[in-house]
Design a protein around this motif. Sequence first.
Motif, short mmCIF file in Angstrom:
data_model
loop_
_atom_site.label_atom_id
_atom_site.label_comp_id
_atom_site.label_asym_id
_atom_site.label_seq_id
_atom_site.Cartn_x
_atom_site.Cartn_y
_atom_site.Cartn_z
N ASP A 182 38.07 21.21 45.49
CA ASP A 182 38.96 20.78 46.60
C ASP A 182 39.03 22.11 47.60
O ASP A 182 39.40 21.42 48.90
CB ASP A 182 40.12 20.47 46.25
CG ASP A 182 40.74 18.98 45.59
OD1 ASP A 182 39.47 18.00 46.04
OD2 ASP A 182 41.82 18.71 44.95
N ALA A 183 38.73 23.11 46.98
CA ALA A 183 38.46 24.42 47.77
C ALA A 183 37.09 24.42 48.56
O ALA A 183 36.01 24.12 48.42
CB ALA A 183 38.86 25.57 47.63
N GLY A 184 36.63 25.40 49.75
CA GLY A 184 35.24 25.36 49.85
C GLY A 184 34.23 24.97 50.35
O GLY A 184 33.21 24.75 49.75
N GLN A 185 35.04 23.49 50.57
CA GLN A 185 33.68 22.51 50.79
C GLN A 185 33.29 22.53 52.28
O GLN A 185 33.33 23.28 53.25
CB GLN A 185 34.75 20.92 50.89
CG GLN A 185 35.53 20.34 49.35
CD GLN A 185 35.58 19.32 50.23
OE1 GLN A 185 36.06 18.30 50.43
NE2 GLN A 185 36.34 19.02 48.59
N SER A 186 31.28 22.10 52.42
CA SER A 186 31.13 22.08 53.60
C SER A 186 31.15 20.64 54.12
O SER A 186 31.38 19.62 53.73
CB SER A 186 29.34 22.57 52.63
OG SER A 186 29.10 21.49 52.01
N ILE A 187 30.16 20.60 54.75
CA ILE A 187 29.67 19.40 55.72
C ILE A 187 27.88 19.07 56.16
O ILE A 187 27.66 20.00 56.06
CB ILE A 187 30.00 19.33 57.06
CG1 ILE A 187 31.53 19.50 56.86
CG2 ILE A 187 29.08 18.01 58.23
CD1 ILE A 187 31.93 18.88 58.96
N VAL A 188 27.33 18.82 55.05
CA VAL A 188 25.82 18.27 55.12
C VAL A 188 26.05 16.99 56.19
O VAL A 188 25.70 15.89 55.97
CB VAL A 188 25.52 18.05 53.29
CG1 VAL A 188 24.02 17.93 53.46
CG2 VAL A 188 25.98 19.29 52.56
N LEU A 189 23.86 17.94 56.60
CA LEU A 189 23.44 16.31 57.41
C LEU A 189 22.54 15.62 56.89
O LEU A 189 22.11 17.09 57.08
CB LEU A 189 23.74 16.95 58.76
CG LEU A 189 24.48 17.20 60.22
CD1 LEU A 189 23.93 17.26 61.49
CD2 LEU A 189 25.94 16.19 59.74
N LYS A 190 22.43 15.09 56.06
CA LYS A 190 21.26 14.24 55.52
C LYS A 190 19.96 13.80 56.84
O LYS A 190 21.09 12.97 57.77
CB LYS A 190 21.80 13.58 54.24
CG LYS A 190 20.31 13.31 53.71
CD LYS A 190 19.82 12.15 52.21
CE LYS A 190 19.56 11.97 51.73
NZ LYS A 190 19.82 10.68 50.35
N ALA A 191 19.11 14.00 57.03
CA ALA A 191 18.42 13.47 57.79
C ALA A 191 17.61 12.44 56.95
O ALA A 191 17.16 11.95 56.19
CB ALA A 191 17.32 14.71 57.73
N LEU A 192 18.01 11.42 58.13
CA LEU A 192 17.46 10.06 57.45
C LEU A 192 16.39 9.61 58.40
O LEU A 192 15.46 8.29 58.71
CB LEU A 192 18.76 8.65 58.30
CG LEU A 192 19.67 8.29 57.50
CD1 LEU A 192 20.69 7.68 58.03
CD2 LEU A 192 20.02 8.58 55.81
N ASP A 193 15.90 10.33 59.46
CA ASP A 193 14.18 10.51 60.24
C ASP A 193 13.74 11.73 59.75
O ASP A 193 14.44 13.23 59.25
CB ASP A 193 14.73 10.66 61.54
CG ASP A 193 13.72 10.61 62.48
OD1 ASP A 193 12.84 11.34 62.11
OD2 ASP A 193 13.95 10.81 63.35
#
Lengths: 635, 165
Positions: A182-193
């Motif tokens: 539950d700690a140290g999480q990130s935000i990821v943008l996966k390219a759909l393009d």
Amino acid sequence: MTVERRLRDAMQARVESVDAPAMAVRPERTRRVWPAVTAGFAIVLVVALVVALIARHEGSDSLRPASTPYPSRVVVVTYDGKLQVLDSRTGHVVRTLARDVEAQNGHAGVSVSPDGRRVYFTRTTDAQCDENLDGSMEPIDEIASVSIDGGRVRTEASNVRWPAVSPDGRYLAYSGIPNCSDAGQSIVLKALDPSLYDRRFDGVNIPSGTPGTVYGLAWASDSRHLLFHRDIGSTYPYVLDTATAKAVDDGQRVDIGDGSAVAGYLGDTGYLLGTSAQTSPSERGEVIAVDATSGARERTLFEYPGPWPGSDAASDGTGRNILVSGARLYRWSQGDARPTRIGSDVAAAAWVPTGRVRAVDAPSKIVAVTRDGRLIVASSRDGHMIRLLASDYGGNGFTVSPDGETVYYSRRSDRVCTNPVGDHSLDIVAVPTRGGEPTLIANDALDPQVSPDGRWLAYSGVPNCSLASSSIVLDDLQKPGAQLRVWSSVGGAASVVSPWSIRWRDDNRILFALADGPTRVLDIDQTVTLTDSPVLPVAEADSLCCRVGATGLMAGSRTLAGVTSVWTFDPSSGGPVARLTWPGQPLDADPTGAHLLVYFTDPTHPPVLSRNVVGSRRLVRISSQLYDARWLPGS
Amino acid sequence: MTTADDGWGELAALYREHARPLVRLAVLLVDDVGIAEEIVQDAFVLVHRRMGRLDQVERPVAYLRTTVVNLSRSRLRRRLVALRHPGLVERASPPADERVGMSDDQRAVIAALQRLPRRQREVLVLRYWSELSEDEIAATLGISNGSVKTHAHRGMAALEQELGT
């Protein structure tokens, strides 16, 4: 006896085995309050039922503007783990897309691609990790997707939650969960393009604080700013600028502070969508619009009946249509007096975008000013005159009441001012749009503006033709003769109200400009005392016109590099939001905000009165013989 | 200036006012008064060890409550281990006399509550016993508000199914 009551009784009995003296510490309020609350809740339910029956009998649907078509489909994740497509009108299940859809730790979002074709959701896998504090084994979550028409479910990413497809469809955002922690999480943008790269934000990009889950991801309409929550248990969100991948720190969080929670953006309105804190089953939940900068509660959009636990809300791309999920699923569209219940036991819900702009009918008539100064009712199609209202319009502003029954305008009186020029003073009169004799409303006044609720008439008071001492005057239309002078000067003698600048905000507050110095638009509430200082947003607008779209934004004009164009502005912050392509002046929006009247002033063409369906780039010509106009509501 | 004595006074006041309510909370989580008292004692010992930081804790009662919930969770896990390995000392069930004053229905409700998954049990106890708000529950358990709603809904649904209405 309800299970809740039995549970409370049993818990009370169970803890009585703890020694007696300490029992006095237990506040008595529970035993006394909850029966009362339960009884109150029952009464509320009965009253709500009666009201609903009466409303149904009276045909409340007729109150709903025809111009608020909500998307026809809704995607939901039910509490028992089904991913379903519902008919948004009836709540009937159109299709079950998947079963056993649930995240380990409760629901974790559902998102639909902007073309309405693919649904992204969180589900639990068979894989497990052993990283919990108590050592228990917990399954790993993943994000999967499926076509809106059903078919094979495709895994998009593992050990992640909270999918959110950007409005431009280029990225799928989600929170990464390294090693089940539950700690140290990130935000990821996966390219759909396929022409783009995946991107990850963590460490310096995500503000530090109490370690906790990154959750509740929601895109702004610009497909650039991404709202998310952190610091478990808090109610304020953060905003990540995905273009710069920085400048997200504690100073940028949006702190609401009253226990309300932010659910995402209110479409493209510039506001956030929130739900109020609901602390008891008898309390009604509220869906609110929240200022994205200050976190201040802007207004209540609607209320809905409980029960606890409270609910999440989701808006469509326009901010006009909202879903409330939870023990009950509600649908609400702008103009609805109350939400409509269409289902129950829904953990998460999302509108299915239609992928196209839906056309709505504009009013068929306008009230317009001809080039020779006559005030007429005309066709909104070609400007053809239908009725002459007045030949003595002085060119100093007019307005149409929200019910479309009355036009207020200023005209020259017979009285001569004592100023050196010897001008004739101006009066404001009212004339029925069906024709008739004008009625005097006020002397020494110009530029009348009726409030959105139809109660107030605001205008500039100009005694003795002196524009330098212009003031804002309010008449209560429900109490003829009741007049409230609101503002005569701001910040001393050097700052006076600019005539012809008074405009109403959608929430019945007044915006007006100062006559001298830099253009500043001020904001005042007619219910506060006269000495209250107004808010001072810098609008950067040459003039403001009207609410536009379902957005809460206002159209106005702004001059850049010598060209005056139509812009939208945020009426709270005063900041410009977007340029609407055409050079010219916005004149009026219809009551739904879906249609705009524009005086088109491209230097290469003769000026022409035009109209525009908000959201489209096209201007439609009405007439070059009319130079000012307002929609005639209800026509 | 803060002194050690100031901290003790604060801790003592906290204990006087909140120890018994915290024991009651722990009883509902672990279903054993003796263990509940030990848990609360342990919680205050932990707080005492961190006395230097207590004044940095915005809401010490919430901090204590979270500690009690976490310790209750650990004790339940140890009890599971004890059930699997009978030779260990850990008591696997509460003394029978603790429930003398309860009706059959109340016993059934408490038993059903104890059979719920731990998150659901914790959410229901914090909501209906401690009367915490959704935000406070989320903060106590370290989960999101949405998860609180889900666990609450599932927990109540499970109780309704097991107990009937």
